[in-house]
Design an enzyme around this catalytic site. Structure first.
Site, mmCIF file in Angstrom:
data_model
loop_
_atom_site.group_PDB
_atom_site.id
_atom_site.type_symbol
_atom_site.label_atom_id
_atom_site.label_comp_id
_atom_site.label_asym_id
_atom_site.label_seq_id
_atom_site.Cartn_x
_atom_site.Cartn_y
_atom_site.Cartn_z
ATOM 1 N N LYS A 82 29.996 -75.179 6.909
ATOM 2 C CA LYS A 82 29.190 -73.959 7.034
ATOM 3 C C LYS A 82 29.603 -72.913 6.006
ATOM 4 O O LYS A 82 30.652 -73.010 5.399
ATOM 5 C CB LYS A 82 29.339 -73.389 8.450
ATOM 6 C CG LYS A 82 29.058 -74.395 9.543
ATOM 7 C CD LYS A 82 27.657 -74.955 9.481
ATOM 8 C CE LYS A 82 27.512 -76.070 10.507
ATOM 9 N NZ LYS A 82 26.190 -76.610 10.590
HETATM 10 C C1 PLP Z 1 26.239 -77.045 12.175
HETATM 11 C C2 PLP Z 1 25.056 -76.832 13.024
HETATM 12 C C3 PLP Z 1 25.127 -77.002 14.408
HETATM 13 C C4 PLP Z 1 26.329 -77.500 15.141
HETATM 14 O O1 PLP Z 1 27.494 -76.843 14.889
HETATM 15 P P1 PLP Z 1 28.880 -77.568 15.245
HETATM 16 O O2 PLP Z 1 29.879 -76.462 15.130
HETATM 17 O O3 PLP Z 1 29.058 -78.652 14.246
HETATM 18 O O4 PLP Z 1 28.754 -78.089 16.625
HETATM 19 C C5 PLP Z 1 23.996 -76.750 15.163
HETATM 20 N N1 PLP Z 1 22.857 -76.349 14.593
HETATM 21 C C6 PLP Z 1 22.739 -76.175 13.263
HETATM 22 C C7 PLP Z 1 21.441 -75.717 12.698
HETATM 23 C C8 PLP Z 1 23.832 -76.405 12.435
HETATM 24 O O5 PLP Z 1 23.700 -76.235 11.115
#
Ligand code: PLP
Length: 121
Positions: A82
């Site tokens: 992220k």
């Molecule tokens: C990364 C992501 C998630 C999940 O996040 P995690 O921390 O990996 O569980 C959910 N929705 C979107 C749109 C994402 O990009």
């Protein structure tokens, strides 16, 4: 999420199962806000809670308001892939302390507040 198709899907579920969806989860892909006004209007009309997946919309605003703050809950991710990372984990945005207490109850395997446990967060 297309608000018109959302309503069509809700009507379809009600017609076929007699039940409404438990939640509506719009996803902000690539930082682009969902059509939150229209989605909230449908959600409020059918009394279905909105849980915003703002993981990819962290920092994005809609009409000056941060994504993740429109629905009953908003969710952010700080996973390794992220924009802002803590290498894992995330955050849940909620509207008040009662909601926070309920979420923390479930997030900690429904542990209750005994004198010898720390429940302050
Ligand atoms: C990364 C992501 C998630 C999940 O996040 P995690 O921390 O990996 O569980 C959910 N929705 C979107 C749109 C994402 O990009």
């Amino acid at each position: 999420m297309d608000p018109a198709l959302l309503e069509e899907a809700i009507k379809d579920r009600i017609a076929k199962t007699g039940k409404k969806p438990k939640a509506i989860v719009p996803v902000a892909l690539y930082g682009i806000p969902y059509k939150i006004d229209e989605i909230m209007e449908v959600a409020n009309r059918y009394e279905i809670p909105v849980i915003e997946d703002a993981a990819k919309g962290f920092g994005s605003k809609y009409k000056g308001q941060m994504l993740g703050t429109f629905g009953k809950y908003g969710e952010l991710s700080f996973n390794g892939n992220k924009m802002i990372t803590t290498s894992g984990g995330g955050a849940l945005i909620c509207q008040d302390d009662a909601a926070k207490q309920e979420i923390m109850f479930y997030a900690t395997q429904t542990r209750e507040a005994y004198p010898y446990t720390s429940t302050r967060r």
